[in-house]
Design an enzyme around this catalytic site. Sequence first.
Site, PDB file in Angstrom:
ATOM      1  N   SER A 147       0.693  -1.254   0.082  1.00  0.00           N
ATOM      2  CA  SER A 147      -0.165   0.187   0.025  1.00  0.00           C
ATOM      3  C   SER A 147       0.937   1.068  -0.039  1.00  0.00           C
ATOM      4  O   SER A 147       1.496   1.408  -0.936  1.00  0.00           O
ATOM      5  CB  SER A 147      -0.913  -0.123   1.134  1.00  0.00           C
ATOM      6  OG  SER A 147      -1.951   1.022   1.165  1.00  0.00           O
ATOM      7  N   ASP A 224     -10.267  -5.382  -3.279  1.00  0.00           N
ATOM      8  CA  ASP A 224      -9.592  -4.341  -2.707  1.00  0.00           C
ATOM      9  C   ASP A 224     -10.255  -3.343  -2.457  1.00  0.00           C
ATOM     10  O   ASP A 224     -10.857  -2.622  -3.244  1.00  0.00           O
ATOM     11  CB  ASP A 224      -8.063  -4.148  -3.300  1.00  0.00           C
ATOM     12  CG  ASP A 224      -7.216  -3.133  -2.292  1.00  0.00           C
ATOM     13  OD1 ASP A 224      -7.740  -2.389  -1.597  1.00  0.00           O
ATOM     14  OD2 ASP A 224      -5.790  -3.567  -2.275  1.00  0.00           O
ATOM     15  N   HIS A 256      -7.446  -5.945   0.593  1.00  0.00           N
ATOM     16  CA  HIS A 256      -6.090  -5.105   0.918  1.00  0.00           C
ATOM     17  C   HIS A 256      -5.436  -5.696   2.150  1.00  0.00           C
ATOM     18  O   HIS A 256      -4.212  -5.083   2.288  1.00  0.00           O
ATOM     19  CB  HIS A 256      -6.603  -3.604   1.085  1.00  0.00           C
ATOM     20  CG  HIS A 256      -5.499  -2.560   0.970  1.00  0.00           C
ATOM     21  ND1 HIS A 256      -4.994  -2.275  -0.103  1.00  0.00           N
ATOM     22  CD2 HIS A 256      -4.884  -1.764   1.782  1.00  0.00           C
ATOM     23  CE1 HIS A 256      -4.070  -1.521  -0.037  1.00  0.00           C
ATOM     24  NE2 HIS A 256      -4.061  -1.133   1.055  1.00  0.00           N
TER      25      HIS A 256
END
Length: 278
Positions: A147, A224, A256
């Site tokens: 991320s 996600d 995610h």
Amino acid sequence: MELIQHNRCFDGEQRIYAFNSRVLKGQTKFGIFLPPQALRGQACPVLLYLAGLTCTEETFSIKAHAQRLATQLGLILISPDTSPRGEQVAPGDSWDIGQGAGFYINATQAPWAEHYQMESFIADELYDLVIQNFPVQADAVGIFGHSMGGHGALTLAFKYPEKFKSVSAFAPICAPSQCPWGEKAFASYLGEDRNEWLKHDATALIQEKGALFPEILIDQGLKDQFYAQLNPALFKQACAQVGQSLTLREHEAYDHGYYFIQSFIDDHLQFHAVQLEA
């Protein structure tokens, strides 16, 4: 540098160290997994993992389940904190700015510039500290992340290819200058000049610098919840334009979080092991 925690793990040792950072101007912590080979003094390849928003130096070591295969492959794993910390450090007013959200860049705007120098911390201070204090193969250092940390891994790899030999990412923020997370962070840390933002945008960097690595690996879940922030298609397009080999794997039903990372962490460790041996 002070050892503040150590735990036996798959015949290696998971440790946390604290030290006073000259770059961040305060105490910081990092995690390190030393496989049994390193504990015996054998020089090992090293992987630097950059975590995402709200994470700490412990998140990866607890949640990713990487130590078993790291022992088999003889990989040292490094996991720094995601920002400077402490009462003297500007905290931010939300979870995606300030402490826990350093974005792996050097801030130029008040109140952030005083402490938020995460790019220099990772690429210079921590990098040198690890090489000087642990049995590391200095020419075999890879970087990966998740991320916000995936953004950090991609951008730092392309800014410092002389330091990082391999790069991969889980659900990275591929074009932060074109998504709300990045726009908020960059406006706060760097100001309103969007040309400055592009210096910290993986998609823009690859267009500028061209192909630098034999291969890049990215895994992305298609469920996600933050997919609209990530823009993997833009990064894929940029790689194709400059001839950078990219393996972008998109996975149905994965979100995610760290269950996603656990599912594919072995592939990333094996990917880096091969790249670092080349």
